[in-house]
Design a protein around this motif. Structure first.
Motif, PDB file in Angstrom:
ATOM      1  N   ARG A  76     -95.582  70.726  76.876  1.00  0.00           N
ATOM      2  CA  ARG A  76     -95.680  69.394  77.490  1.00  0.00           C
ATOM      3  C   ARG A  76     -95.940  68.322  76.433  1.00  0.00           C
ATOM      4  O   ARG A  76     -95.368  67.227  76.505  1.00  0.00           O
ATOM      5  N   TRP A  77     -96.790  68.626  75.478  1.00  0.00           N
ATOM      6  CA  TRP A  77     -97.078  67.639  74.430  1.00  0.00           C
ATOM      7  C   TRP A  77     -95.816  67.336  73.627  1.00  0.00           C
ATOM      8  O   TRP A  77     -95.500  66.176  73.375  1.00  0.00           O
ATOM      9  N   ASN A 128     -87.877  71.481  85.341  1.00  0.00           N
ATOM     10  CA  ASN A 128     -88.668  71.948  86.482  1.00  0.00           C
ATOM     11  C   ASN A 128     -89.882  72.673  85.912  1.00  0.00           C
ATOM     12  O   ASN A 128     -89.807  73.856  85.554  1.00  0.00           O
ATOM     13  N   TRP A 129     -90.995  71.988  85.846  1.00  0.00           N
ATOM     14  CA  TRP A 129     -92.187  72.538  85.206  1.00  0.00           C
ATOM     15  C   TRP A 129     -92.784  73.705  85.990  1.00  0.00           C
ATOM     16  O   TRP A 129     -93.624  74.450  85.462  1.00  0.00           O
ATOM     17  N   ASP A 130     -92.368  73.874  87.217  1.00  0.00           N
ATOM     18  CA  ASP A 130     -92.879  74.979  88.028  1.00  0.00           C
ATOM     19  C   ASP A 130     -91.999  76.221  87.953  1.00  0.00           C
ATOM     20  O   ASP A 130     -92.278  77.217  88.629  1.00  0.00           O
ATOM     21  N   ASN A 131     -90.940  76.157  87.142  1.00  0.00           N
ATOM     22  CA  ASN A 131     -89.983  77.270  87.114  1.00  0.00           C
ATOM     23  C   ASN A 131     -89.391  77.395  85.706  1.00  0.00           C
ATOM     24  O   ASN A 131     -88.197  77.246  85.505  1.00  0.00           O
ATOM     25  N   ILE A 132     -90.271  77.693  84.747  1.00  0.00           N
ATOM     26  CA  ILE A 132     -89.901  77.714  83.329  1.00  0.00           C
ATOM     27  C   ILE A 132     -89.601  79.141  82.869  1.00  0.00           C
ATOM     28  O   ILE A 132     -90.339  80.082  83.177  1.00  0.00           O
ATOM     29  N   PHE A 133     -88.515  79.281  82.092  1.00  0.00           N
ATOM     30  CA  PHE A 133     -88.144  80.543  81.469  1.00  0.00           C
ATOM     31  C   PHE A 133     -87.982  80.299  79.968  1.00  0.00           C
ATOM     32  O   PHE A 133     -87.296  79.358  79.567  1.00  0.00           O
ATOM     33  N   ILE A 134     -88.599  81.142  79.165  1.00  0.00           N
ATOM     34  CA  ILE A 134     -88.568  80.989  77.711  1.00  0.00           C
ATOM     35  C   ILE A 134     -87.652  82.065  77.122  1.00  0.00           C
ATOM     36  O   ILE A 134     -87.830  83.260  77.393  1.00  0.00           O
TER      37      ILE A 134
END
Length: 218
Positions: A76-77, A128-134
């Motif tokens: 986020r930063w 979509n911050w509620d559905n993040i894949f790295i």
């Protein structure tokens, strides 16, 4: 000897089967509002082959793995930082380059920094911050310690593609065909075989993405 006409028919059949394969994958997909944060184009091809809108800024670019791990630790930063242009060219990189805080972003498929930044900002707003894949890759400076740090990232849905097996890390996915190399090759390339498949297709990324599906989501 295969004639030109026969070769044309074979190519058409191969491409038809490839399109049917992609349709079957899409039909299995339940999670259709996901953000893949990727270190390179591997994440982008998940969107592309599924015909999905890019809900991530990490499209058509590359970030070295140590920088990538650092970025996603404080995602986020970093997403709040402004991209600035790096004028001087780094050895081995002729593409436009941006600096995101202390992270270098290589816009390998853009004609200019301005174009890359515009697309970055546009797609960043779709996260979509509620559905993040790295999605990481064992290349671009990736070491064993990098993989260990990746494993410890505080994300439920993450994978790092590797050129050999690392059974001690649950997030490591071995992509076969690169064992004799020092790092993973380009897994978005097609294999030399009858069916049209990328090395990336050895990983069932539909199952991976569906792991983040919540009933009632669009």
């Amino acid at each position: 000897m295969i004639t030109r006409k026969v070769k044309m028919i074979q190519d058409r059949l191969r491409n038809w089967e490839w399109n049917q394969y992609k349709k079957r994958r899409y039909n299995r997909l339940k999670n259709k509002d996901f953000t893949v944060i990727g270190s390179n184009c591997n994440g982008m091809f998940m969107y592309y082959d599924l015909g999905m809108r890019y809900l991530t800024p990490t499209i058509n670019l590359s970030i070295k793995m140590n920088d990538f791990v650092k970025m996603v630790k404080n995602l986020r930063w970093y997403m709040d930082q402004e991209l600035t242009e790096v004028k001087e060219k780094e050895e081995g990189f002729k593409c436009p380059t941006g600096l995101l805080g202390d992270i270098r972003v290589y816009f390998i498929h853009y004609n200019s920094f301005e174009e890359g930044k515009q697309k970055w900002e546009e797609r960043k707003r779709r996260i979509n911050w509620d559905n993040i894949f790295i999605v990481g890759t064992e290349r671009d400076g990736c070491t064993y310690e990098t993989i260990r740090e990746f494993e410890e990232l505080p994300y439920q849905n993450k994978v790092i593609f590797t050129h050999v097996e690392y059974p001690e890390f649950s997030s490591a996915c071995h992509i076969r065909g690169f064992e004799e190399r020092e790092e993973l090759g380009t897994i978005t390339n097609y294999k030399k075989q009858i069916l049209k498949r990328r090395y990336l297709d050895d990983f069932d990324y539909v199952d991976f993405l569906n792991a983040g599906y919540k009933a009632g989501s669009v």
